[in-house]
Write a protein that holds these residues in place. Structure first.
Motif, PDB file in Angstrom:
ATOM      1  N   ASN A  35       0.747  -1.141   0.133  1.00 45.93           N
ATOM      2  CA  ASN A  35      -0.040  -0.055   0.110  1.00 45.93           C
ATOM      3  C   ASN A  35       0.997   1.336  -0.034  1.00 45.93           C
ATOM      4  O   ASN A  35       0.582   2.324  -0.596  1.00 45.93           O
ATOM      5  N   MET A  36       1.906   1.122   0.718  1.00 48.10           N
ATOM      6  CA  MET A  36       2.727   2.376   0.895  1.00 48.10           C
ATOM      7  C   MET A  36       3.583   2.873  -0.388  1.00 48.10           C
ATOM      8  O   MET A  36       3.374   3.959  -0.767  1.00 48.10           O
ATOM      9  N   GLU A  37       3.882   1.630  -1.160  1.00 50.66           N
ATOM     10  CA  GLU A  37       4.697   1.792  -2.372  1.00 50.66           C
ATOM     11  C   GLU A  37       3.728   2.120  -3.394  1.00 50.66           C
ATOM     12  O   GLU A  37       4.031   2.890  -4.341  1.00 50.66           O
ATOM     13  N   GLN A  38       2.481   1.644  -3.368  1.00 51.00           N
ATOM     14  CA  GLN A  38       1.317   2.186  -4.148  1.00 51.00           C
ATOM     15  C   GLN A  38       0.913   3.588  -4.370  1.00 51.00           C
ATOM     16  O   GLN A  38       0.367   4.117  -5.292  1.00 51.00           O
ATOM     17  N   ASN A  39       1.108   4.224  -3.028  1.00 53.20           N
ATOM     18  CA  ASN A  39       0.686   5.530  -2.794  1.00 53.20           C
ATOM     19  C   ASN A  39       1.950   6.661  -2.050  1.00 53.20           C
ATOM     20  O   ASN A  39       2.060   7.065  -1.197  1.00 53.20           O
ATOM     21  N   PRO A  40       2.532   6.611  -3.080  1.00 49.62           N
ATOM     22  CA  PRO A  40       3.758   7.604  -2.857  1.00 49.62           C
ATOM     23  C   PRO A  40       3.524   8.837  -2.422  1.00 49.62           C
ATOM     24  O   PRO A  40       2.609   9.360  -3.112  1.00 49.62           O
ATOM     25  N   GLY A  41       3.900   9.531  -1.362  1.00 50.72           N
ATOM     26  CA  GLY A  41       3.428  10.907  -0.911  1.00 50.72           C
ATOM     27  C   GLY A  41       2.188  11.117  -0.588  1.00 50.72           C
ATOM     28  O   GLY A  41       1.790  12.161  -0.164  1.00 50.72           O
ATOM     29  N   TYR A  42       1.437  10.117  -0.240  1.00 46.24           N
ATOM     30  CA  TYR A  42      -0.123  10.201  -0.011  1.00 46.24           C
ATOM     31  C   TYR A  42       0.075  10.685   1.440  1.00 46.24           C
ATOM     32  O   TYR A  42      -0.702  11.440   1.847  1.00 46.24           O
ATOM     33  N   TYR A  43       0.901   9.986   2.516  1.00 49.41           N
ATOM     34  CA  TYR A  43       0.973  10.231   3.674  1.00 49.41           C
ATOM     35  C   TYR A  43       1.327  11.725   4.018  1.00 49.41           C
ATOM     36  O   TYR A  43       0.697  12.334   4.942  1.00 49.41           O
ATOM     37  N   GLU A  55       5.812   7.166   8.605  1.00 48.92           N
ATOM     38  CA  GLU A  55       4.812   6.399   7.504  1.00 48.92           C
ATOM     39  C   GLU A  55       4.665   5.144   7.763  1.00 48.92           C
ATOM     40  O   GLU A  55       3.417   4.691   7.413  1.00 48.92           O
ATOM     41  N   GLU A  56       5.712   4.427   7.872  1.00 51.93           N
ATOM     42  CA  GLU A  56       5.424   2.999   8.255  1.00 51.93           C
ATOM     43  C   GLU A  56       4.254   2.743   9.273  1.00 51.93           C
ATOM     44  O   GLU A  56       3.345   1.891   9.209  1.00 51.93           O
ATOM     45  N   SER A  57       4.250   3.483  10.367  1.00 52.08           N
ATOM     46  CA  SER A  57       3.330   3.306  11.215  1.00 52.08           C
ATOM     47  C   SER A  57       1.935   3.708  10.939  1.00 52.08           C
ATOM     48  O   SER A  57       1.178   2.915  11.275  1.00 52.08           O
ATOM     49  N   PHE A  58       1.915   4.673  10.205  1.00 57.21           N
ATOM     50  CA  PHE A  58       0.610   5.078   9.441  1.00 57.21           C
ATOM     51  C   PHE A  58      -0.136   3.839   8.723  1.00 57.21           C
ATOM     52  O   PHE A  58      -1.099   3.598   8.819  1.00 57.21           O
ATOM     53  N   TRP A  59       0.723   3.368   8.081  1.00 62.11           N
ATOM     54  CA  TRP A  59       0.256   2.151   7.032  1.00 62.11           C
ATOM     55  C   TRP A  59       0.055   0.948   7.656  1.00 62.11           C
ATOM     56  O   TRP A  59      -0.819   0.097   7.437  1.00 62.11           O
ATOM     57  N   LEU A  60       0.833   0.832   8.969  1.00 63.88           N
ATOM     58  CA  LEU A  60       0.540  -0.392   9.577  1.00 63.88           C
ATOM     59  C   LEU A  60      -0.879  -0.238  10.294  1.00 63.88           C
ATOM     60  O   LEU A  60      -1.464  -1.231  10.824  1.00 63.88           O
ATOM     61  N   LEU A  61      -0.974   0.886  10.910  1.00 61.30           N
ATOM     62  CA  LEU A  61      -2.164   1.224  11.397  1.00 61.30           C
ATOM     63  C   LEU A  61      -3.469   0.981  10.605  1.00 61.30           C
ATOM     64  O   LEU A  61      -4.343   0.521  11.247  1.00 61.30           O
TER      65      LEU A  61
END
Length: 329
Positions: free
Chosen positions: A80-88, A165-171
């Motif tokens: 998800n993180m890789e598919q949404n660069p800059g989203y956070y 950012e990783e914490s956001f995607w894990l949440l």
């Protein structure tokens, strides 16, 4: 002895250093062995394919140095993180909902008052990171927004990943996919799962179910924090992290395995209770002591003690329990 554990939590006044030392010297041997196996498995790569071997490895515990990476991969957060660069970043820079921001600010000082890394005086102070993750998440998932309990989960993720950012995607992986509807305003998923646990206890530890019924103790009274905080502040840190290793890989049924193991293991103790407050007190007691501190044997227990527990069984129970909760609503 160290008053603060490796994660920044201050140990309580009555902390039993002697039995912890005894446990940890044994556990260190296990950790060293696991670390070697994991290094061989990963071979310096930052990827891993789901397999029975990986599942077995995860059940035996992920070494801390690989934990963030493995959680990211197996939960789908990495993709998800890789598919949404800059989203956070865009979420943080976008317009904010004042009510949401206020609610999060109010909880900042209440999050881990016993953790030195979350103190205002800490440098760096993780409150700022936590605030960002929660505000971003509240704007990302408007149906959930912010709900108490999420601050603790995000806080733990930050301690492990050391990455905002990783914490956001894990949440997002936990709240959006792994835990069904625990934090939405109606908390339907949470209420449903507490009922599901009640049904599972009826099947697997009928004596305890009968005791609860006889004294009119609702499951939500004794286990809601287990579910909402995913055992944070209820079980020791190392044990919680081992539970989360499996939770990210195998999903929400792990929570039931842990709950059933705690109840089944202490069945005789719980059955000594003779009244309502007594029962509530026993449920507090069973989350303390060597059984839960010895995280390695505890994790072996959660896969044997409750017996078979398929996702199909849980899904079926969820269906009937959800109907029940809705009809009560």
């Amino acid at each position: 002895f160290c008053r603060v554990d490796p994660y920044g939590f201050e140990r309580p006044e009555d902390f039993d250093y002697a039995s912890y030392e005894a446990f940890f010297s044994r556990y260190l041997v296990v950790l060293t062995r696991r670390a070697i196996k994991w290094s061989k498995l990963l071979k310096g790569k930052n990827s891993i394919q789901k397999s029975l071997k990986v599942k077995r490895y995860i059940r035996k515990g992920i070494p801390n140095e690989h934990r963030a990476l493995i959680w990211m991969i197996v939960s789908g957060a990495q993709t998800n993180m890789e598919q949404n660069p800059g989203y956070y970043q865009r979420l943080l820079e976008g317009e904010k909902n004042d009510k949401l921001v206020e609610a999060i600010k109010t909880d900042m000082n209440r999050t881990f008052p016993d953790n030195v890394k979350f103190r205002r005086t800490a440098d760096p102070c993780l409150q700022h990171t936590l605030y960002n993750v929660l505000v971003a998440y509240g704007h990302h998932n408007k149906a959930v927004g912010y709900c108490q309990g999420m601050n603790f989960i995000a806080g733990y993720l930050i301690l492990i990943t050391k990455n905002e950012e990783e914490s956001f995607w894990l949440l997002d992986a936990l709240i959006g996919r792994i835990l069904p509807d625990y934090y939405s305003p109606a908390m339907l998923g949470l209420k449903t799962d507490q009922e599901v646990l009640g049904e599972l206890v009826k099947m697997k530890v009928p004596g305890v179910a009968e005791l609860m019924e006889r004294h009119g103790v609702m499951w939500t009274l004794v286990v809601s924090r287990w579910f909402i905080c995913l055992f944070i502040d209820i079980l020791p840190v190392e044990t919680v992290l081992r539970i989360w290793d499996c939770l990210f890989y195998e999903g929400s049924k792990i929570i039931f395995r842990v709950a059933l193991t705690l109840i089944k293991q202490h069945q005789a103790f719980i059955l000594e209770a003779t009244n309502f407050p007594d029962i509530c007190d026993k449920f507090k007691q069973i989350t303390k002591g060597t059984f839960v501190t010895e995280c390695h044997t505890f994790m072996q227990k959660i896969f044997t003690e409750p017996g078979s527990l398929s996702m199909a069984t849980i899904d079926k129970l969820r269906e009937t329990c959800r109907e029940k909760v809705l009809s009560q609503g």
